[in-house]
Write an enzyme that holds these catalytic residues in place. Sequence first.
Site, PDB file in Angstrom:
ATOM      1  N   LYS A 171      12.984  -7.453   0.388  1.00 51.89           N
ATOM      2  CA  LYS A 171      13.757  -7.843   1.558  1.00 51.89           C
ATOM      3  C   LYS A 171      15.048  -7.025   1.674  1.00 51.89           C
ATOM      4  CE  LYS A 171      12.041 -12.608   1.590  1.00 51.89           C
ATOM      5  NZ  LYS A 171      12.360 -14.036   1.390  1.00 51.89           N
TER       6      LYS A 171
ATOM      7  N   SER B 268      11.510 -19.227   3.621  1.00 51.60           N
ATOM      8  CA  SER B 268      12.708 -18.417   3.406  1.00 51.60           C
ATOM      9  C   SER B 268      13.509 -18.168   4.680  1.00 51.60           C
ATOM     10  CB  SER B 268      12.330 -17.078   2.763  1.00 51.60           C
ATOM     11  OG  SER B 268      11.457 -16.355   3.610  1.00 51.60           O
TER      12      SER B 268
ATOM     13  N   GLY C  30       1.856   4.060  -4.938  1.00 53.57           N
ATOM     14  CA  GLY C  30       1.462   4.834  -6.114  1.00 53.57           C
ATOM     15  C   GLY C  30       0.766   4.059  -7.204  1.00 53.57           C
ATOM     16  N   LYS C  31       0.104   2.962  -6.888  1.00 56.65           N
ATOM     17  CA  LYS C  31      -0.556   2.165  -7.922  1.00 56.65           C
ATOM     18  C   LYS C  31      -1.729   2.937  -8.550  1.00 56.65           C
ATOM     19  CE  LYS C  31      -1.341  -1.267  -5.097  1.00 56.65           C
ATOM     20  NZ  LYS C  31      -0.654  -0.760  -3.900  1.00 56.65           N
TER      21      LYS C  31
ATOM     22  N   PRO D 296       0.825  -1.208   0.000  1.00 60.93           N
ATOM     23  CA  PRO D 296       0.000   0.000   0.000  1.00 60.93           C
ATOM     24  C   PRO D 296       0.861   1.262   0.000  1.00 60.93           C
ATOM     25  CG  PRO D 296      -0.736  -1.558   1.683  1.00 60.93           C
ATOM     26  CD  PRO D 296       0.563  -2.066   1.177  1.00 60.93           C
TER      27      PRO D 296
END
Length: 810
Positions: A755, A712, A394-395, A391
Amino acid sequence: MGIKNIFDSLLGAPENIEKPASEIQPIEQESPQQELAPIPDDAIIIVPVRGTVLFPQLVMPLVMGRKPSIAAVKHAVRSEKQIGLILQRHDSDEEPEPDDLYEVGTAAEILRYITGPDGSHHIICQGVQRFRVIEFLPGYPFFVAKVTLYEEPEVSTKDVDARVITLKQQAAEVLNLSRQAPIELVNAIDSASSPSMLADLITSYLILKAKEKQEILEIFDIKDRLDKVLGLLNYRIEVLKLSNQITEQTQETMGKRQREFVLREQMKAIQKELGESDENAAEIEEISKAITAAKMPEEVEKHARKELNRLQHMSDASGEYSMLRTYLDWLTELPWSKSSEGVVDISKAREILNEDHYGLDKIKQRILEFLAVRKLNPNGKSPILCFTGPPGVGKTSLGRSIARATGREFVHASLGGLHDEAEIRGHRRTYIGAMPGNIIQNIRRAGTNNPVFMLDEMDKIGSGFQGDPSSALLEVLDPEQNSSFRDNYLGVDFDLSHVMFIGTANVLDSIPAPLRDRMEIIELSGYTLDEKAQIARRYLVGRQLEANGLTPEQCTITDRAIETIIQDYTREAGCRNLEREIGTVLRRVATRIAEGKVAKEEIDAEQIPQILGPRKFESDVAMRTSVPGVATGLAWTPTGGDILFIEASRIPGNGKLILTGQLGDVMKESAQAALSLVKLRAPALGLSPDTFEKNDIHVHVPAGAIPKDGPSAGVAIFTALYSAFSERIVQSDVAMTGEISLRGLVLPVGGIKEKVIAAARAGIKTVMLPARNQRDFEEIPEAVRNQLNFIWLEKVDDALKGAVGTDQQA
């Protein structure tokens, strides 16, 4: 039965009994010190009425709403006087003057005065005789006028008697044709005692305008009055005969389903016979012109004309009329052939993207490629873009920039929480309150058939017993199918192939694979410190200055202050919290300026703690890794990357593995695999096998309220276990990620860019990544690559060497 009893039986007995004069409230205009002047004997209290005419000898209920009328009635009841009812010339006059009233009225006795539970005033009065107004008298809170009363003469001549007989015959015929006349009215007409009473009774029953009844009231000559009523009855008889004839004709051609049209057909035939125009003709013509102007496809226009023909033959009182009218409005208001004429200018589009967004070079380049293809092949089937990322990165604003760069309209539909397929495809018209789906609604709102259409929060679509909205989107977002998209409400095809669809999502896992396959995924990761600082300087500060009523001359924020806010008060992938904190700082300045304490102010880093309070975030890497058994891992979350601390300790026991921190199944398996690998390599790592049998191993991941899962963390767990058993401390500025196998191999993982950015944000100096993730190195921002030292891991031994400093080999 008398006339009064007839109306009593028709009206029913009132719930409230009449009030005696002693219980009637005083007139509001009167006062105990000043009483009204006596009303002369040749004068009468006048009460204006609207839309109704009372005839002598007839009984009629009235509702009193105006204060002068209520006062007049109360005074008449208290003084036991008659009232004069006179028709207003215009119903819209709330405070009529004497000139607004007709000159002829009816004197009436008040039979009952009733006050309703809601405070309304009702009277039941009986007409006595006609009168003509001579003059109105001043000095009263209501109308009082001198009048000349008209006594009905007893006339019995051949001409009058003949007219009376004819009048009774025609009245009986009208009552017979009406089929709904009460028997009391039939008997009253038969037993009418005088010609004047007969004429007045029939006129009162006839369906006439108040003005027409007033004309009859003003006819004092009994012969002329009878002739006038005879003419009206003849007209009524012809209308009723024609109506019954139409009923008989239409019943022969109409079945059960068409019975609702009977009234409409009767009305049309009567209007045609009388030469009157159809009230709905103008509306039908307007819709027909709108259909032509909409320039629909041939098949759609044919369907619309068919529905318009149904509407034309439908009664406007029918419930289906309004639904069909609304449906035609939707068809005519959709932009079937209206398009935005914007021409794609690649150079201008690049300027707009650079002006609206900082960084995101690869994203901008892909958007420019997308626009270039649309320019060279406007009719081609270009891919559907889907922006994914945390979130606040800038989508949505990218979608607005694309619309501005292409000169198209921009519409936005949020799909978060949507669980009904009808929200996409619409409801069928058979349902009450049916509407088109969000797609057609937004196309109508855009006003063009080629807008930039943003489908927001696609990863948050739900499903329920109403259907799966994501399945309905398959047709919308498929370039091979959306040229003939069919909304359930419209029932006709609409071409969506010209619409530029853009989707947004935070994560891709929750988007169904068939829907994800129809879109080209463009990932937006979190911003670095430098990028956030640039965004704050270029966009956020100016936007918040304007929002808080400040100008750049009144308040400035130094670069050090912005960096302090970023590092110490926000920890996010996007910039929303950063903008909020900047807004908090500027509001404090706005308060000081509004109070007059300062005229302008510059905010530096030293003032930030005074405004925002103690720092919210600090680097606790060194503190967390200052003891053996603690390693720093890297994690990916829907809001961006983050660091993850793995804590391992050994306690006396029998070799049991204890896992805490709300770990998912995959992460638990990674911990078991890491422990097995440590046991397997114990001799090579310098560890005694007895140590595992005499101790329980406890692995904990702090922030236990947050669920954690994924493979991971395998390398970090292995490193933490080795540190706990060897009592060697893991370097505090090293973070790692990667999945491990029982052979000691380090396997690749996802989310490398997020990451690594999170590691840089947390103050990490060295990042250890799987060697097979070197293909993702170019995606890491150059500023971050220059800030960190990278170690590529082939085996877990490489991780121990980089994190602990051991050179052990298995």
